[in-house]
Design a protein around this motif. Structure first.
Motif, PDB file in Angstrom:
ATOM      1  N   LEU A 170     -11.209  -1.340  -2.382  1.00 16.27           N
ATOM      2  CA  LEU A 170      -9.898  -0.679  -2.431  1.00 16.27           C
ATOM      3  C   LEU A 170      -9.454  -0.146  -1.065  1.00 16.27           C
ATOM      4  N   PRO A 171     -10.361   0.503  -0.273  1.00 21.63           N
ATOM      5  CA  PRO A 171      -9.937   0.901   1.075  1.00 21.63           C
ATOM      6  C   PRO A 171      -9.475  -0.280   1.930  1.00 21.63           C
ATOM      7  N   VAL A 172     -10.157  -1.431   1.820  1.00 19.80           N
ATOM      8  CA  VAL A 172      -9.762  -2.593   2.632  1.00 19.80           C
ATOM      9  C   VAL A 172      -8.394  -3.106   2.197  1.00 19.80           C
ATOM     10  N   VAL A 173      -8.145  -3.145   0.879  1.00 16.49           N
ATOM     11  CA  VAL A 173      -6.836  -3.578   0.389  1.00 16.49           C
ATOM     12  C   VAL A 173      -5.739  -2.666   0.942  1.00 16.49           C
ATOM     13  N   THR A 174      -5.987  -1.359   0.919  1.00 21.39           N
ATOM     14  CA  THR A 174      -5.010  -0.403   1.452  1.00 21.39           C
ATOM     15  C   THR A 174      -4.847  -0.587   2.962  1.00 21.39           C
ATOM     16  N   PRO A 233      -2.237  -7.732  -1.307  1.00 27.87           N
ATOM     17  CA  PRO A 233      -1.846  -7.570  -2.701  1.00 27.87           C
ATOM     18  C   PRO A 233      -3.074  -7.223  -3.535  1.00 27.87           C
ATOM     19  N   GLY A 234      -3.089  -6.070  -4.156  1.00 26.65           N
ATOM     20  CA  GLY A 234      -4.255  -5.650  -4.936  1.00 26.65           C
ATOM     21  C   GLY A 234      -4.173  -6.151  -6.360  1.00 26.65           C
ATOM     22  N   PRO A 235      -5.169  -5.785  -7.196  1.00 25.89           N
ATOM     23  CA  PRO A 235      -5.123  -6.158  -8.617  1.00 25.89           C
ATOM     24  C   PRO A 235      -4.017  -5.394  -9.360  1.00 25.89           C
TER      25      PRO A 235
END
Lengths: 266, 266
Positions: free
Chosen positions: B217-221, B226-228
């Motif tokens: 989640l930190p890497v996606v942010t 585009p996250g889940p």
């Protein structure tokens, strides 16, 4: 007379394992959790490649995942054995006094233990896979027979190879470092996390030059119907070759190790 | 103010003890290095065969792996020894810990500091640096803060997993493998794109054991990927909340476990 002794040791190993029910349950929880994580990652990989990845479709990938998870309780990928401890502490000196072959007795017990583990850990893992995700199966009934033979050989190769790690203790005394090395390499090359069919060419060649795929990848290939016909007989032949090689090495190591044996303490 | 002198003395003695057996220590270091490299190879083998998986390409997953592995190996360095609790429970040697004037959990943690795990942390650092170089990171004070927050919370979250597992051992004893499913399965899950998970996996490794918060989640942010579906924007900033939740769970389980323990009968 002697064969009966080793059959008895096999049965003793089988029965010993049957008393640890909670441990078997814990193992099953671990199998299922890792299995579901592998399903998520590898299914996504197959789907993003348009339904086929290195010859694997979703159903075949599912067979790979759940059969290999089910084998985990029966294949020693930790490198740790009872015989390694007995060699380190010097207790093996007592074993040498008994009228059995130390090497074969140790392997027979380990194989018995491993065959039992198929009941509480192998069958439920495959059942979870079949019910929850669905699996590919071989086309011919003969593949099941050959698959069962291959499965048994996988268990034997695992026991005879990991024995060699323990036998290194005749020279090294402390084999923990070797065992960790074994743990790292064996799981990866046996195809525990990724089927070795997905490896790049050179890494695949490295894997097939070791006994590790014989412990997991090969029986899985036969039981999932990925490898059929003459090729599957070739695989079983390769497993037999590794059984022969590792048994010979084990006999040799035990005999020369016996002459080097140091008994710790008194 | 708590007097830390006894802890410092204990820890210093552990460090000296490990460096005494130089050959074994070096073998340990290289095995740990290999563990890290093989784990990276497992991720690489899957991602090299596809363009992207769950919204991550190879570069992004190296960053996720680096973050997860660095945090896990540092938590393992300090708290990994909690894993040996079942051995103490079975042998009844845990009772000795009760005789010493230090809290039980702190004694368990300081009873071994595995310096060899620094080698694994080195693999994590290398993957993290490579990941940061390979990706187009929008550098700013915020990005640095997010990374630091992710590493600190990640270490705390993984450490909490070890403590939770130790607490559960008081009930499980022989079933230790059940907790491995979540501690080591959690580490495996932490380096995966959580977007490929099924709903049960999201519940277990996304929130109950907040593994997705340690790296994915930190890497996606950070990269603005585009996250889940279930992820609101900026969820990566909530890693500290996940760490606090994990510790609440861990300490509750530990306290219940200690109260449940009746002694080894020695």
């Amino acid at each position: 007379m002697t064969v009966r002794t080793y059959v008895r040791l096999f049965v003793a190993g089988f029965r010993r394992q049957s008393t640890y029910r909670l441990a078997a349950f814990g193992g099953l929880v671990a199998n299922a959790t890792f299995g579901l994580l592998k399903v998520a990652l590898l299914f996504a990989a197959v789907r993003t490649s348009g339904g086929e990845l290195a010859g694997y479709d979703v159903a075949m990938m599912s067979s790979y995942i759940w059969i290999s998870q089910g084998l985990l309780g029966s294949i020693n990928l930790s490198g740790r054995t009872d015989i390694a401890d007995r060699i380190r502490t010097g207790d093996v000196a007592v074993d040498f006094l008994r009228p059995v072959d130390v090497h074969l007795a140790s392997v027979a017990t380990e194989v018995g233990r491993s065959v039992f583990a198929l009941i509480p850990r192998g069958l439920p893992s495959v059942a979870i896979g079949a019910v929850v995700v669905g699996m590919a199966v071989p086309d011919h009934a003969s593949a099941y027979v050959l698959g069962a033979v291959s499965l048994f050989l996988a268990i034997v190769v695992s026991a005879t190879t990991v024995y060699l790690v323990g036998a290194a203790g005749f020279w090294l005394v402390e084999t923990r470092g070797v065992a960790i090395l074994y743990m790292v390499v064996s799981g990866f090359l046996a195809g525990l996390f990724v089927p070795i069919g997905l490896f790049p060419g050179w890494l695949h060649a490295v894997a097939t030059a070791t006994p590790f795929p014989s412990m997991m990848m090969y029986p899985v290939d036969i039981l999932s119907g990925r490898v059929e016909g003459l090729a599957s007989l070739g695989i079983v032949g390769l497993q037999l070759f590794w059984v022969g090689t590792t048994v010979a090495a084990g006999q040799l190591a035990t005999r020369s190790g016996r002459r080097r044996l140091e008994v710790q303490g008194g | 103010m708590v007097d830390l002198t006894p802890y410092r003395a204990v820890l210093a003695s552990r460090v000296r003890a490990q460096r005494t057996y130089r050959a074994n220590f070096l073998l340990d270091l290289s095995s740990s290095l290999l563990v890290g490299l093989v784990e990276l190879a497992e991720v690489w083998v899957v991602f090299r065969s596809v363009d992207s998986l769950g919204g991550l390409d190879l570069a992004a997953v190296v960053l996720v792996f680096g973050l997860a592995d660095l945090s896990f190996s540092l938590a393992d360095l300090a708290f990994g020894h909690c894993d040996t609790l079942p051995t103490y429970l079975r042998a009844g040697t845990l009772d000795v810990f009760y005789l010493r004037p230090q809290p039980l959990l702190l004694q368990l943690i300081t009873s071994d500091i595995s310096l060899r795990r620094l080698a694994r942390a080195a693999v994590g650092v290398a993957a993290l640096v490579a990941g940061l170089a390979m990706n187009d990171v929008p550098w700013s004070a915020g990005a640095v803060a997010l990374l630091v927050l992710a590493v600190v919370s990640g270490i705390a979250t993984f450490a909490a997993m070890f403590v939770w597992a130790a607490g559960a051992q008081f009930y499980l004893v022989d079933g230790a493998e059940a907790t491995n499913a979540f501690v080591y399965g959690g580490r495996y899950a932490a380096s995966q794109p959580a977007s490929v998970w099924s709903r049960p996996l999201v519940v277990v490794f996304g929130f109950f054991f907040p593994m997705a918060f340690t790296a994915y989640l930190p890497v996606v942010t950070l990269l603005g990927l585009p996250g889940p579906d279930w992820m609101p924007d900026g969820l990566g900033w909530c890693a500290p909340l996940a760490a606090i939740w994990a510790w609440a769970l861990a300490l509750t389980t530990w306290r219940t476990g200690v109260r449940h323990y009746q002694g080894g009968g020695g």
